[in-house]
Each structure stands twice: as structure tokens, then as C-alpha cells.
Design an enzyme around this catalytic site. Structure first.
Site, mmCIF file in Angstrom:
data_model
loop_
_atom_site.group_PDB
_atom_site.id
_atom_site.type_symbol
_atom_site.label_atom_id
_atom_site.label_comp_id
_atom_site.label_asym_id
_atom_site.label_seq_id
_atom_site.Cartn_x
_atom_site.Cartn_y
_atom_site.Cartn_z
ATOM 1 N N ALA A 74 1.199 -1.347 -0.009
ATOM 2 C CA ALA A 74 -0.003 0.109 -0.015
ATOM 3 C C ALA A 74 0.736 0.644 -0.011
ATOM 4 O O ALA A 74 1.643 1.042 -0.745
ATOM 5 C CB ALA A 74 -1.165 -0.511 1.474
ATOM 6 N N CYS A 75 0.142 2.130 0.652
ATOM 7 C CA CYS A 75 0.998 4.159 0.699
ATOM 8 C C CYS A 75 2.863 3.472 1.370
ATOM 9 O O CYS A 75 3.466 4.644 1.170
ATOM 10 C CB CYS A 75 0.551 4.718 1.591
ATOM 11 S SG CYS A 75 -0.633 5.037 1.142
ATOM 12 N N SER A 76 3.390 2.485 1.871
ATOM 13 C CA SER A 76 4.315 2.055 2.113
ATOM 14 C C SER A 76 5.247 1.393 0.598
ATOM 15 O O SER A 76 6.857 1.075 1.572
ATOM 16 C CB SER A 76 4.431 1.309 3.478
ATOM 17 O OG SER A 76 3.972 2.185 4.713
ATOM 18 N N SER A 77 4.499 0.946 0.086
ATOM 19 C CA SER A 77 5.012 0.430 -0.940
ATOM 20 C C SER A 77 7.009 0.826 -1.241
ATOM 21 O O SER A 77 7.604 -0.322 -1.613
ATOM 22 C CB SER A 77 4.392 0.062 -2.110
ATOM 23 O OG SER A 77 3.520 -0.650 -2.153
ATOM 24 N N SER A 100 -0.705 7.889 -2.224
ATOM 25 C CA SER A 100 -0.039 6.600 -1.946
ATOM 26 C C SER A 100 1.173 6.797 -1.796
ATOM 27 O O SER A 100 2.144 7.593 -1.188
ATOM 28 C CB SER A 100 -0.568 5.690 -2.654
ATOM 29 O OG SER A 100 -0.543 4.259 -2.066
#
Length: 373
Positions: free
Chosen positions: A155-158, A333
Site C-alpha cells: 500500500a502507501c509504504s510500498s 500513495s
């Protein structure tokens, strides 16, 4: 074991931007039509009337003033309210590949590298347009890179998770350099008919070159001092869309097949987790929070970033300490923190410390400590 640097970053920005005023005009037109079409049911209490949005509400809630998007007309059409992105032939490069290549070329130029210098491609993003073949392998082919490629999603930490994966490969000698890209069409999974979230996301792509320090020649180098990741399961940010939806017809088109979140719970849970992780990561590397000249934080919500910086510093951040790009890009993101790094790095002196941090669904949090060459 090799020392590793980030030697170049890149950014692809869509041509179209939507202001809060434009978005609100479309949303309110939808609300007015819905309330008119359901007037009798609303009057009888069978249906709840929808409330209009406002630019002031959006900016106060998020700090967002506008967002770049891959398609503007489809989003602003009150009868559609979703991007219009036609399918492409399998013989054509996909739209995520196209965005990734745009950001990658920028990063390669800044790093002073060509495709021949890259041994692997990681596509790390929240939403992949298909299960297989991997978008990373498509990007690899489009750029003419030899070696390997794979997709990953946290998710947003990819992006921060992707940087760690790339740094590990380079450090261990499995690759000379890795291209890590984050193509995000966040508007594709956004419910533009939900007043609480219709303004949150925008589209963009970022790219990072991670390579051996002894082979880096660019003027944009940062030593990767260390990386630290953490995940903790939570349903407070979720999207249930997936390949099994066709096996359960009752769920097709349901609200949870788009982005949903419990915003207040996310705010309460995530802010202290991020501050604690960054502080612990710095301490593990014998560094003080006061030594950090810049925090490139995930760009989801201005109030979250202000609180995280305050928890870390014990005071409000000074202008430039935690740069903000979400006012013009909104939440992109995984790309958000990298956009902040890309746009706010050149003024730092040699030796300056910075922290790149992302946080989002999972929950997932990543911290990357960087030192400017």
C-alpha cells in the site's frame, strides 16, 4: 558487502489537475440530483439525504488544494465520477508501464545511468492493473533492461519497502543497481461519491535508482544509512477488490470494492506508531532526532504530518523541515514521500541527514535514513 546509495529520483506528473472547487462542483451536482431523485424516500425517512461538500471543508480536513489526475473529464462528470481510461491492446505498453517509464527516465538521467547499468526493476505500488505478467517485467522490457523484475504491494509504504528490498540486493552483490518505481493511479480506486474521501487521492509516478556507492557518479547521491520496516494488521484502511470478486456476485459493485477507511481511527493509531518507529530507528543508528535536517513524510494528510513532526521534535516543525507537496498532488500513495524527496533535496548541504518515511494500510510503516553526499 557493498555500501549503497540513492543516486537519482524521478517524477512523472499527469497533464491534468483538478482544483477543490472543480471537484466540489461535480460532487455537489451529484448530491443535488440524488436528493431530487429520492425526494419522496428522503421525506419518508427511507433514504438519508446526502450532504454537499466544500473547498473549505476539504482543505481544513486534509490540507489538499488540488490533485493531478490521469483523466479529468470522467471524474468531473456527475453521471460517471470515475476516470475514463480505455483498455489497451496487449501489444501496447500498459498505462502503469507508461507512467513508470516516464519517472524512470528522469531518475536515470539524474543518476547518470543508462538501462545497461541497471540489473533489476521493482514496481512497488498500491494498485497493480493486473495479476500477471508483472508490470515490473513490462517496464524492464520497455526500457531495455537486462536482469530481473518483480512487483510488490505494501500500500502507501510500498516505496520504502521497495527501497529496502533494492538496497539489500545491491548490498549483497546480487545487482549493481536497481530501478524502483511507484506508478500510482489512485483515482481508479477512489469513491468520488463519498463525501468523506472523494478529495483524498491524485495520480503520479516516482522512481528511485539504488546502486553501489563505489559506482555512483551523480550529483544527487544519498547514502542509505539504514532502513526499518514494521507492519501491524488493521482493517481501518481497506480495499476488498480482487480476483475472487467474480466468485461472489453479491459483492460486485459494493462500496468496499473501492477505498474505504476509518479516518479518525487511522489518525489516532498511525501517528504515534510512525513517530516511535522513526525515533527508534535513529537511536539504533546512534543518531538524535535533532540531527535530522529534513523529514520526507508520506503525503496523506497535513494534520498527520504536523503531529508526527511535533511528536518527534517536541515542537512544531520549521518551514522546510517536513516539506509538503500534498497541497498540489494530494495523496499519491507510495509516490508521495518520494515526490517530497525529489522536490526538496538540492538545498541540503553535504552530510545533512534526512528521513524518508511512509505509512498506510496494513498498517505498514517504513523509515529510510539518508545522508547527503
Amino acid at each position: 558487502m557493498h555500501n549503497v546509495v540513492i543516486s537519482g529520483t524521478g517524477l512523472y506528473t499527469p497533464a491534468n489537475s483538478i482544483s477543490n472547487d472543480e471537484l466540489v462542483e461535480s460532487f455537489n451536482a451529484y448530491v443535488q440530483q440524488f436528493n431530487a431523485d429520492n425526494a419522496a424516500a428522503i421525506a419518508s425517512g427511507e433514504v438519508e439525504a446526502l450532504s454537499e461538500s466544500s473547498s473549505g471543508f476539504i482543505e481544513k480536513a486534509s490540507g489538499i488544494k488540488s490533485r493531478f489526475v490521469m483523466d479529468k473529464a470522467g471524474i468531473l462528470d456527475p453521471q460517471r465520477m470515475t476516470p475514463s481510461i480505455p483498455e489497451r491492446s496487449n501489444d501496447d505498453w500498459g498505462i502503469l508501464c507508461e507512467m513508470a517509464v516516464g519517472a524512470a527516465k528522469d531518475a536515470l538521467a539524474r543518476a547518470g545511468k543508462t538501462a545497461a547499468d541497471i540489473d533489476g526493476v521493482i514496481v512497488a505500488c498500491s494498485n497493480l492493473q493486473r495479476g500477471y505478467p508483472a508490470v515490473a517485467i513490462e517496464v524492464q522490457a520497455a526500457l531495455g533492461i537486462q536482469g530481473f523484475g518483480y512487483d510488490m504491494n505494501v500500500a502507501c509504504s510500498s516505496a520504502t519497502f521497495g527501497i529496502q528490498a533494492a538496497a539489500n540486493s545491491v548490498q549483497l552483490g546480487q545487482a549493481r543497481a536497481i530501478l524502483m518505481v511507484n506508478p500510482e493511479i489512485c483515482t481508479g480506486h477512489l469513491n468520488f461519491r463519498d463525501r468523506d474521501s472523494h478529495f483524498i487521492f491524485g495520480d503520479a509516478a516516482t522512481a528511485v535508482i539504488i546502486e553501489r556507492a563505489d559506482q555512483a557518479t551523480s550529483n544527487y547521491q544519498f547514502d542509505i544509512v539504514g532502513t526499518k520496516l514494521i507492519t501491524q494488521f488493521s482493517n481501518n484502511i481497506r480495499n476488498n477488490f480482487g480476483f475472487l470478486n467474480r466468485c461472489a456476485e453479491e459483492g460486485v459493485g459494493a462500496r468496499d470494492k473501492l477505498f474505504v477507511q476509518e479516518g479518525r481511527k487511522v489518525f489516532k493509531d498511525v501517528c504515534p506508531m510512525v513517530a516511535e518507529l522513526i525515533a527508534a530507528h535513529l537511536a539504533e543508528n546512534q543518531l538524535n532526532v535533532g540531527d535530522v535536517k529534513r523529514f520526507w513524510l508520506h503525503q496523506a494528510n497535513l494534520n498527520m504530518n504536523l503531529l508526527i513532526a511535533r511528536k518527534l521534535l517536541g515542537r512544531d516543525a520549521e518551514p522546510g523541515e517536513a516539506p509538503v507537496i500534498l497541497d498540489t498532488y494530494a495523496n499519491t500513495s507510495s509516490a508521495g514521500s518520494v515526490i517530497a524527496l525529489h522536490k526538496h533535496q538540492e538545498d541540503l548541504p553535504s552530510g545533512a541527514l534526512g528521513v524518508l518515511s511512509s505509512f498506510g494500510a496494513g498498517y505498514s510503516i517504513g523509515s529510510v535514513i539518508l545522508r547527503k553526499h
